[in-house]
Design a protein around this motif. Structure first.
Motif, PDB file in Angstrom:
ATOM      1  N   LYS A  99       0.830  -1.212   0.000  1.00  0.00           N
ATOM      2  CA  LYS A  99       0.000   0.000   0.000  1.00  0.00           C
ATOM      3  C   LYS A  99       0.862   1.259   0.000  1.00  0.00           C
ATOM      4  CE  LYS A  99      -3.726  -2.185   2.549  1.00  0.00           C
ATOM      5  NZ  LYS A  99      -4.280  -2.352   3.894  1.00  0.00           N
ATOM      6  N   ASP A 100       2.032   1.174   0.637  1.00  0.00           N
ATOM      7  CA  ASP A 100       2.943   2.318   0.725  1.00  0.00           C
ATOM      8  C   ASP A 100       3.786   2.513  -0.529  1.00  0.00           C
ATOM      9  OD1 ASP A 100       2.064   2.947   3.267  1.00  0.00           O
ATOM     10  OD2 ASP A 100       3.759   1.986   4.290  1.00  0.00           O
ATOM     11  N   GLY A 101       3.626   1.628  -1.516  1.00  0.00           N
ATOM     12  CA  GLY A 101       4.363   1.774  -2.766  1.00  0.00           C
ATOM     13  C   GLY A 101       5.717   1.099  -2.805  1.00  0.00           C
ATOM     14  N   VAL A 102       6.019   0.253  -1.826  1.00  0.00           N
ATOM     15  CA  VAL A 102       7.277  -0.479  -1.840  1.00  0.00           C
ATOM     16  C   VAL A 102       7.197  -1.531  -2.949  1.00  0.00           C
ATOM     17  CG1 VAL A 102       8.786  -2.047  -0.539  1.00  0.00           C
ATOM     18  CG2 VAL A 102       7.708  -0.107   0.620  1.00  0.00           C
ATOM     19  N   GLU A 103       8.217  -1.545  -3.822  1.00  0.00           N
ATOM     20  CA  GLU A 103       8.278  -2.604  -4.841  1.00  0.00           C
ATOM     21  C   GLU A 103       8.728  -3.880  -4.153  1.00  0.00           C
ATOM     22  OE1 GLU A 103      11.276  -4.093  -8.235  1.00  0.00           O
ATOM     23  OE2 GLU A 103      10.543  -2.055  -8.569  1.00  0.00           O
ATOM     24  N   LEU A 104       7.948  -4.936  -4.285  1.00  0.00           N
ATOM     25  CA  LEU A 104       8.262  -6.238  -3.711  1.00  0.00           C
ATOM     26  C   LEU A 104       8.562  -7.180  -4.871  1.00  0.00           C
ATOM     27  CD1 LEU A 104       5.209  -6.222  -1.295  1.00  0.00           C
ATOM     28  CD2 LEU A 104       7.590  -5.824  -0.634  1.00  0.00           C
ATOM     29  N   ALA A 105       9.852  -7.422  -5.098  1.00  0.00           N
ATOM     30  CA  ALA A 105      10.256  -8.212  -6.265  1.00  0.00           C
ATOM     31  C   ALA A 105      10.754  -9.587  -5.833  1.00  0.00           C
ATOM     32  CB  ALA A 105      11.353  -7.479  -7.035  1.00  0.00           C
ATOM     33  N   ALA A 106      10.146 -10.611  -6.404  1.00  0.00           N
ATOM     34  CA  ALA A 106      10.544 -11.985  -6.144  1.00  0.00           C
ATOM     35  C   ALA A 106      11.376 -12.491  -7.325  1.00  0.00           C
ATOM     36  CB  ALA A 106       9.305 -12.866  -5.971  1.00  0.00           C
ATOM     37  N   CYS A 107      12.495 -13.095  -7.022  1.00  0.00           N
ATOM     38  CA  CYS A 107      13.393 -13.619  -8.049  1.00  0.00           C
ATOM     39  C   CYS A 107      12.694 -14.700  -8.874  1.00  0.00           C
ATOM     40  CB  CYS A 107      14.640 -14.190  -7.377  1.00  0.00           C
ATOM     41  SG  CYS A 107      15.749 -15.060  -8.502  1.00  0.00           S
ATOM     42  N   GLY A 108      12.674 -14.501 -10.183  1.00  0.00           N
ATOM     43  CA  GLY A 108      12.065 -15.484 -11.079  1.00  0.00           C
ATOM     44  C   GLY A 108      12.751 -16.835 -11.019  1.00  0.00           C
ATOM     45  N   ASN A 109      14.068 -16.839 -10.864  1.00  0.00           N
ATOM     46  CA  ASN A 109      14.801 -18.110 -10.778  1.00  0.00           C
ATOM     47  C   ASN A 109      14.443 -18.866  -9.502  1.00  0.00           C
ATOM     48  OD1 ASN A 109      16.223 -17.543 -13.191  1.00  0.00           O
ATOM     49  ND2 ASN A 109      17.681 -16.301 -12.057  1.00  0.00           N
TER      50      ASN A 109
END
Length: 149
Positions: A99-109
């Motif tokens: 909600k705060d706009g933090v990008e949460l990126a999960a490694c595709g590998n």
């Protein structure tokens, strides 16, 4: 003073000036008026610590409007964000960060290795399709400061 001392003084002064310039650049905000920071998380035992650091960062700058934060997760740490097994505290923090706009990126590998998709993760995640380390490098090339607590 002999020449060696003069040369050493000049080199030291130049080094100090460059160091001060780098420090100033690191603390200045981006063109959008916000500092940009990427947190790197791969250790499962550091999940709560890193999430706490991110919350402290947001609080310390006066709220999410004053900083752009990304969290890149890969390796064993990603299991803590599987919706089926995430603890309630992690789920709440991830929801708040999203909600705060933090990008949460999960490694595709890592997602492939753990046989999960975005729908298996807590809501708010995006896939770092080229890999977590590639995403970290991309963000750093865009001016994000790198933190690995």
């Amino acid at each position: 003073m002999n020449r060696r001392n003069i040369l050493w003084s000049a080199v030291s002064a130049l080094g100090a000036a460059l160091g001060a310039s780098s420090a100033k650049a690191a603390t200045e905000t981006s063109a959008g008026g916000k500092l940009k920071v990427v947190y790197h998380l791969s250790d499962a035992e550091k999940v709560n610590f890193v999430l706490g650091n991110i919350q402290n960062h947001i609080d310390g700058v006066g709220g999410p409007d004053h900083v752009t934060i990304a969290l890149v997760i890969h390796g064993p740490a990603l299991k803590a964000f599987h919706a089926a097994q995430a603890n309630p505290n992690v789920s709440k923090r991830v929801g708040d960060f999203s909600k705060d706009g933090v990008e949460l990126a999960a490694c595709g590998n890592t997602m492939k290795a753990q046989n999960v998709t975005l729908t298996d993760l807590l809501p708010g995640f995006v896939s770092a399709e080229k890999g977590g380390v590639v995403r970290l490098a991309e963000l750093q090339s865009q001016g994000f400061l790198y933190l690995r607590p």
